[in-house]
Motif scaffolding. Sequence first.
Motif, PDB file in Angstrom:
ATOM      1  N   GLY A  55       0.791  -1.220   0.000  1.00 50.04           N
ATOM      2  CA  GLY A  55       0.000   0.000   0.000  1.00 50.04           C
ATOM      3  C   GLY A  55       0.818   1.262   0.000  1.00 50.04           C
ATOM      4  N   ASN A  56       2.127   1.141  -0.092  1.00 46.24           N
ATOM      5  CA  ASN A  56       2.980   2.318  -0.039  1.00 46.24           C
ATOM      6  C   ASN A  56       3.492   2.712  -1.413  1.00 46.24           C
ATOM      7  OD1 ASN A  56       2.721   2.252   2.728  1.00 46.24           O
ATOM      8  ND2 ASN A  56       4.598   1.080   3.040  1.00 46.24           N
ATOM      9  N   LYS A  57       3.874   3.948  -1.518  1.00 46.60           N
ATOM     10  CA  LYS A  57       4.512   4.427  -2.744  1.00 46.60           C
ATOM     11  C   LYS A  57       5.994   4.073  -2.665  1.00 46.60           C
ATOM     12  CE  LYS A  57       5.691   8.664  -5.164  1.00 46.60           C
ATOM     13  NZ  LYS A  57       5.704  10.118  -5.097  1.00 46.60           N
ATOM     14  N   ILE A  58       6.466   3.226  -3.567  1.00 48.27           N
ATOM     15  CA  ILE A  58       7.860   2.788  -3.563  1.00 48.27           C
ATOM     16  C   ILE A  58       8.592   3.528  -4.667  1.00 48.27           C
ATOM     17  CG2 ILE A  58       9.377   0.790  -3.690  1.00 48.27           C
ATOM     18  CD1 ILE A  58       7.000  -0.928  -2.892  1.00 48.27           C
ATOM     19  N   VAL A  59       9.656   4.200  -4.311  1.00 42.83           N
ATOM     20  CA  VAL A  59      10.329   5.089  -5.248  1.00 42.83           C
ATOM     21  C   VAL A  59      11.605   4.444  -5.774  1.00 42.83           C
ATOM     22  CG1 VAL A  59      11.338   7.372  -5.533  1.00 42.83           C
ATOM     23  CG2 VAL A  59       9.404   7.052  -3.984  1.00 42.83           C
ATOM     24  N   GLY A  60      11.904   4.737  -7.059  1.00 46.77           N
ATOM     25  CA  GLY A  60      13.185   4.340  -7.635  1.00 46.77           C
ATOM     26  C   GLY A  60      13.361   2.845  -7.697  1.00 46.77           C
ATOM     27  N   ASP A  90       9.362  -9.207  -6.073  1.00 50.57           N
ATOM     28  CA  ASP A  90       8.159 -10.030  -6.166  1.00 50.57           C
ATOM     29  C   ASP A  90       6.881  -9.216  -6.067  1.00 50.57           C
ATOM     30  OD1 ASP A  90       7.801 -11.174  -2.705  1.00 50.57           O
ATOM     31  OD2 ASP A  90       8.454  -9.249  -3.544  1.00 50.57           O
ATOM     32  N   ILE A  91       6.952  -7.898  -6.145  1.00 48.11           N
ATOM     33  CA  ILE A  91       5.766  -7.078  -5.948  1.00 48.11           C
ATOM     34  C   ILE A  91       4.724  -7.346  -7.021  1.00 48.11           C
ATOM     35  CG2 ILE A  91       6.479  -5.035  -7.258  1.00 48.11           C
ATOM     36  CD1 ILE A  91       4.844  -4.979  -3.806  1.00 48.11           C
ATOM     37  N   GLY A  92       5.171  -7.584  -8.255  1.00 51.55           N
ATOM     38  CA  GLY A  92       4.227  -7.886  -9.328  1.00 51.55           C
ATOM     39  C   GLY A  92       3.506  -9.196  -9.081  1.00 51.55           C
ATOM     40  N   ARG A 144      -1.417   3.014  -4.310  1.00 51.52           N
ATOM     41  CA  ARG A 144      -0.656   4.153  -4.842  1.00 51.52           C
ATOM     42  C   ARG A 144       0.509   3.708  -5.720  1.00 51.52           C
ATOM     43  NH1 ARG A 144       1.525   7.735  -6.975  1.00 51.52           N
ATOM     44  NH2 ARG A 144       1.931   9.844  -6.238  1.00 51.52           N
ATOM     45  N   ASP A 145       1.139   2.647  -5.335  1.00 50.63           N
ATOM     46  CA  ASP A 145       2.311   2.197  -6.087  1.00 50.63           C
ATOM     47  C   ASP A 145       1.936   1.582  -7.426  1.00 50.63           C
ATOM     48  OD1 ASP A 145       5.148   1.720  -6.267  1.00 50.63           O
ATOM     49  OD2 ASP A 145       4.687  -0.404  -5.993  1.00 50.63           O
ATOM     50  N   ALA A 146       0.642   1.270  -7.612  1.00 48.71           N
ATOM     51  CA  ALA A 146       0.201   0.685  -8.883  1.00 48.71           C
ATOM     52  C   ALA A 146       0.033   1.731  -9.971  1.00 48.71           C
ATOM     53  CB  ALA A 146      -1.119  -0.061  -8.669  1.00 48.71           C
ATOM     54  N   VAL A 147       0.124   3.009  -9.610  1.00 53.12           N
ATOM     55  CA  VAL A 147      -0.114   4.091 -10.562  1.00 53.12           C
ATOM     56  C   VAL A 147       1.206   4.745 -10.948  1.00 53.12           C
ATOM     57  CG1 VAL A 147      -1.248   6.311 -10.888  1.00 53.12           C
ATOM     58  CG2 VAL A 147      -2.414   4.500  -9.646  1.00 53.12           C
ATOM     59  N   ASP A 148       1.357   4.995 -12.237  1.00 55.61           N
ATOM     60  CA  ASP A 148       2.544   5.655 -12.761  1.00 55.61           C
ATOM     61  C   ASP A 148       2.234   7.143 -12.941  1.00 55.61           C
ATOM     62  OD1 ASP A 148       4.229   6.674 -15.201  1.00 55.61           O
ATOM     63  OD2 ASP A 148       5.268   4.894 -14.472  1.00 55.61           O
ATOM     64  N   GLU A 149       2.948   7.991 -12.208  1.00 57.68           N
ATOM     65  CA  GLU A 149       2.664   9.427 -12.251  1.00 57.68           C
ATOM     66  C   GLU A 149       2.850   9.996 -13.654  1.00 57.68           C
ATOM     67  OE1 GLU A 149       5.111  11.224  -9.313  1.00 57.68           O
ATOM     68  OE2 GLU A 149       4.127  10.193  -7.631  1.00 57.68           O
ATOM     69  N   ALA A 150       3.870   9.523 -14.335  1.00 55.16           N
ATOM     70  CA  ALA A 150       4.102  10.013 -15.696  1.00 55.16           C
ATOM     71  C   ALA A 150       2.931   9.655 -16.608  1.00 55.16           C
ATOM     72  CB  ALA A 150       5.405   9.434 -16.249  1.00 55.16           C
ATOM     73  N   SER A 164      -6.533   3.348  -6.521  1.00 57.01           N
ATOM     74  CA  SER A 164      -5.671   4.417  -7.037  1.00 57.01           C
ATOM     75  C   SER A 164      -5.771   4.544  -8.553  1.00 57.01           C
ATOM     76  CB  SER A 164      -4.218   4.154  -6.634  1.00 57.01           C
ATOM     77  OG  SER A 164      -4.083   4.198  -5.229  1.00 57.01           O
ATOM     78  N   ASP A 165      -5.806   3.413  -9.239  1.00 54.87           N
ATOM     79  CA  ASP A 165      -5.932   3.448 -10.695  1.00 54.87           C
ATOM     80  C   ASP A 165      -7.386   3.394 -11.125  1.00 54.87           C
ATOM     81  OD1 ASP A 165      -5.211   3.498 -13.369  1.00 54.87           O
ATOM     82  OD2 ASP A 165      -4.809   1.352 -13.483  1.00 54.87           O
ATOM     83  N   SER A 166      -8.134   2.485 -10.498  1.00 59.98           N
ATOM     84  CA  SER A 166      -9.549   2.314 -10.867  1.00 59.98           C
ATOM     85  C   SER A 166     -10.440   2.751  -9.708  1.00 59.98           C
ATOM     86  CB  SER A 166      -9.809   0.844 -11.209  1.00 59.98           C
ATOM     87  OG  SER A 166     -11.142   0.631 -11.561  1.00 59.98           O
ATOM     88  N   ASN A 167     -10.977   3.966  -9.690  1.00 63.97           N
ATOM     89  CA  ASN A 167     -10.768   4.877 -10.793  1.00 63.97           C
ATOM     90  C   ASN A 167     -10.250   6.208 -10.259  1.00 63.97           C
ATOM     91  OD1 ASN A 167     -10.842   5.678 -13.519  1.00 63.97           O
ATOM     92  ND2 ASN A 167     -12.871   6.544 -13.270  1.00 63.97           N
TER      93      ASN A 167
END
Length: 559
Positions: free
Chosen positions: A114-119, A125-127, A399-405, A239-242
């Motif tokens: 559930g966290n935003k993982i950076v870099g 194994d997150i996927g 949150r981590d499932a969404v790509d900001e770009a 976060s992504d849907s929707n």
Amino acid sequence: MTGRQRGGGEVVCSIYSVLALVLILVACVELGDAATAVDVYRLIQYDLAGAPYGSRFSGLNHHAGSEPFAPGADLSRTVVILPVRELNLTLLQEYITGGRAIGGLLLLLPQDIGNKIVGGNKNKDIGLVRSILSELEQLLIHANLPYPVYFAFENDKTNAVLADVRRGDAAGQPASAATGGYKLVVSTAEPKKVSSPTITNIQGWLPGLKGEGTTQLPTIAVVASYDTFGAAPALSVGSDSNGSGAVVLLEIARLFSRLYSSPKTRGRYNLLFGLTSGGPYNYNGTMKWLRSFDQRLRESIEYAICLHSIGSSSNELWLHVSKPPENAYIKQVYESLSDVAKDLGVTVGIKHKKINISNPRVAWEHEQFSRVRVTAATLSELSVAPELLESTGGLHDTRDAVDEAAIHRSIKLVAESLARHIYGYEGKNINIFADNSSLGINPSYVNSWLDLLSRTPRVAAFLSKNDPIISALKKELSDHTDEVHVQHEIMDGMFSFYDSTRATMNIYQVASVTFDLLLLVAVGSYLIFLFSFLVIITRGLDDLIHMLRRPPQRKTKAA
């Protein structure tokens, strides 16, 4: 010994005895204190057309156990702890479909899901974990489970308890009344049906610039559902849907509010923004919203573009339509999006799917528009329509499932294509919302809204009319659009929901029956010794012996 001395001795001894008993009671209470307490989130409980689904109970008071279990083991009074990282879905499916009696399920979620993982700090194994969560969720929400099912996050406390439980199971001493171990307790009232669940639609309006002799301008609608559905309502943030669609809509509204703030740059189109509820339930809120339109407004809508799940890192998006691609408006929307997409390095495909009016299933939001004869399309990263209650903001959609770009790219794609159509720049390589310009995308604004939605569960049945997230969305549209209107409607009766979505689980480390017997013997021996000691010092040894030898007095009947 005088009477006063004897009385003083009795008082002192009585005080000592009371203190000793207090110490024993305190020791017993300490043995029963909770080893830890954790926040837990209950599996959703709902009825669909009268059929029961999800977890049907909430109270829990059983010993903890972990896989693997001995063949034929009685688990009817065992809470099975299953870490999602190691979950064997086939085995769990056998439990569920086989109707095996268990006391309850506790599913441990990875903390980082559930966290935003950076870099480069993402777990490799997150996927895989997200894939397991997606399958797990579909398995659970479509089953009728006659026992409590809870989710909790992994932490030092839960990991330590699980390790102890596994050690006991490996040693051939699973937790039970005879052997002791850990007991998991959730004390909560049994769930009650949520009465008259509400769905709330929020709309904003940007009026276009009328020319001389113009009575009514055409309207373009930008729409996105904002609510979610998932296995755990208290964790369904979508976060992504929707959330992605709602965030893109808000930023587009902000960008066009700047253009429409001056008569010089105001377009000759009205812009209608709709944040709709009931998306997971055949877009029930969208249907009610459209029915509230007067005929003039509905007839003025040239087309509507619905935004759904557009935060993926994929470079491919799909335009889903009900009318043939040859339709003039559909063709214009598709070509405009495709022209902008080329500049952004994205491809936009088109999928045509006719709607069946007699079929109650509504796969895409634009289909509700098509049912009232309004041209519409849905832009999504999904190439195929999801099944009912699928891809609606579940446990893996964080949150981590969404790509900001990807979010920024989707904003620019939709905003540029709308602007080129509104201002007559189709086919021209004109960048109206250029980066770092006064009309550029505001990344901090976008990310702050994405963060807020990614920590706010939004299952419609559990959102009140005045819920903070609804108030926040209304305020945001009010800041950038005119004539903001909020519509509250009762959700159609096909779905029924039950409360009790979160609780506190107390985990007790309990002693075995053998220990309890030893403790009882120790306490009994102490009391006998204390009694004997008090008799000896107050009345003498002879009296104690006499008391022990004295036969019980028998009552004689009166003559």
